[in-house]
Design an enzyme around this catalytic site. Structure first.
Site, mmCIF file in Angstrom:
data_model
loop_
_atom_site.group_PDB
_atom_site.id
_atom_site.type_symbol
_atom_site.label_atom_id
_atom_site.label_comp_id
_atom_site.label_asym_id
_atom_site.label_seq_id
_atom_site.Cartn_x
_atom_site.Cartn_y
_atom_site.Cartn_z
ATOM 1 N N GLU A 273 -3.184 9.158 -2.952
ATOM 2 C CA GLU A 273 -2.854 7.726 -2.816
ATOM 3 C C GLU A 273 -1.626 7.374 -3.652
ATOM 4 O OE1 GLU A 273 -6.257 5.203 -3.505
ATOM 5 O OE2 GLU A 273 -7.635 6.591 -2.543
HETATM 6 C C1 XIL Z 1 -7.098 -0.438 -1.172
HETATM 7 C C2 XIL Z 1 -6.395 -0.925 0.095
HETATM 8 O O1 XIL Z 1 -5.088 -0.429 0.133
HETATM 9 C C3 XIL Z 1 -6.384 -2.419 0.105
HETATM 10 O O2 XIL Z 1 -5.801 -2.900 1.301
HETATM 11 C C4 XIL Z 1 -7.817 -2.943 -0.039
HETATM 12 O O3 XIL Z 1 -7.790 -4.316 -0.132
HETATM 13 C C5 XIL Z 1 -8.488 -2.358 -1.258
HETATM 14 O O4 XIL Z 1 -8.406 -0.955 -1.207
HETATM 15 N N1 XIL Z 1 -8.227 3.281 -4.441
HETATM 16 C C6 XIL Z 1 -8.694 3.641 -3.204
HETATM 17 C C7 XIL Z 1 -8.218 2.921 -1.993
HETATM 18 O O5 XIL Z 1 -9.405 4.640 -3.098
HETATM 19 O O6 XIL Z 1 -9.200 2.879 -1.001
HETATM 20 C C8 XIL Z 1 -7.738 1.536 -2.330
HETATM 21 O O7 XIL Z 1 -7.188 0.948 -1.156
HETATM 22 C C9 XIL Z 1 -6.751 1.577 -3.459
HETATM 23 C C10 XIL Z 1 -7.388 2.130 -4.709
#
Ligand code: XIL
EC number: 3.2.1.8
Length: 363
Positions: A273
């Protein structure tokens, strides 16, 4: 004459070699290569199906730059099962159809997560037997639905707190239902969720995913201890995800250490991420100055080159960017601050950070 001219024109495109058995050299990386073309491992983007449909440049950027996709929210429990016993796969299926039509790998995210994207009905369950069987049947249904379509799953997301204990808390505010899955099911629930996912889709690569391993050693150690324990007991786990929501100030040593320790497990390693903040202190008067953009360029280059260097090729699951462009990134909404964390600006123009990523791939 015309024929000779044609022949000369044609042969000028062929590589010169006086031995017909010599392999034709692979084209060298050029400045016009996309990330996916330049990379020896998969390049992913976290995307939303609505944006793929509605924003042409977003779609085009994903098609060109990535060969793996993760749904940013479309495959989370609150989207898939908004009410008890109800499964809604339309949005996720739309994403899968796009990925398949473009021949992109799909990484499933996420089956179990304690936080707000778990649906309210699920968070209200307090009885351990009921919660266990509900999660088991959720995993069974969802992993079966996507069987053969997803290459992999984040089975459990963010199970550990910063001290390295299994979370028994919830980050949610007062008055909102909490989902203390660790407290209700006990700390070994993570292993059981992996077993359920494996039973439903034995071909999927199963990942444990978390954040801040680069700055929180206790959490890193706890995850590594869990992996060692899973291996001893034969619990199916194939990979580890480092979310890497980091900033230009995150120490390089911590980043390198987390990548190295993960690689030493022998499992697949996914930077799952990635985004790099330039405004970690949430300054009100933040502007992305050329100096900050340069630091961001350096940090991207460091992360990518370190991953490439430290993780053996057979364990390189890939690097996924958490979003496509600065205009649609989740970070400003999350930190309630201005920032420009990704590789493309809000007009889908490549930033210095893109250059850093590309140079990191070529180091
Ligand atoms: C985030 C999304 O990008 C947002 O749109 C949503 O509102 C919240 O979640 N860690 C994770 C992801 O594992 O699933 C998250 O994604 C960001 C932090």
């Amino acid at each position: 004459m015309k024929f000779l001219f044609l022949l000369a024109a044609l042969t000028s495109f062929l590589p010169f070699t006086d031995d017909v058995n010599e392999p034709i050299p692979v084209a060298r990386p050029s400045a016009s290569q996309t990330l996916a073309e330049a990379s020896p491992f998969h390049i992913g983007f976290a995307i939303s199906p609505a944006r793929i449909q509605n924003i042409a440049l977003y779609r085009q950027t994903v098609i060109q730059e990535a060969n793996s996709i993760t749904a940013d929210v479309a495959m989370k429990p609150s989207r898939i099962s908004p009410q008890k016993g109800v499964y809604k796969f339309e949005e996720a299926d739309q994403l899968i159809a796009f990925a398949q039509s473009q021949k992109k790998r799909i990484h499933g995210h996420t089956l179990v997560w304690y936080i707000d994207t778990s649906p309210t009905w699920l968070k209200q369950i307090r009885d351990s037997t009921e919660l266990e069987s509900t999660l088991q049947s959720y995993i069974q249904t969802v992993a079966t639905h996507f069987k053969g379509k997803v290459a992999s799953w984040d089975v459990v997301n963010e199970a550990f707190d910063k001290q390295g204990a299994i979370r028994t808390d919830s980050l949610e505010g007062p008055g909102r239902p909490t989902f203390n899955v660790g407290k209700i099911l006990g700390k070994d629930y993570v292993a059981r969720m992996f077993q359920y996912a494996h039973n439903a889709d034995p071909d999927a690569r199963l990942f444990y995913n978390d954040y801040a391993q680069e700055t929180r050693p206790a959490k890193l150690e706890a995850i590594l201890a869990m992996v060692a324990d899973f291996k001893r007991r034969g619990v199916p786990i194939h990979g580890l995800g480092l979310q890497m929501h980091i900033s230009i100030d995150t120490p390089d040593a911590g980043i390198e250490n987390a990548i190295r320790r993960y690689a030493e497990t022998g499992l697949l390693v996914h930077i799952s991420e990635l985004d790099i903040a330039m405004n970690p202190d949430k300054k009100k008067d933040f502007v992305p100055t050329p100096e900050l953009l340069e630091k961001q360029y350096e940090k991207y280059k460091f992360v990518v080159s370190t991953y490439k260097k430290v993780v053996p090729a057979s364990q390189q699951f890939g690097i996924t960017m958490w979003g496509v462009d600065d205009g649609t990134s989740w970070i400003p909404g999350f930190c309630k601050c201005a920032d420009n964390v990704l590789l493309f600006d809000a007009n889908y123009v490549k930033k210095r950070s893109y250059q850093g990523f590309l140079e990191g791939l070529k180091e």
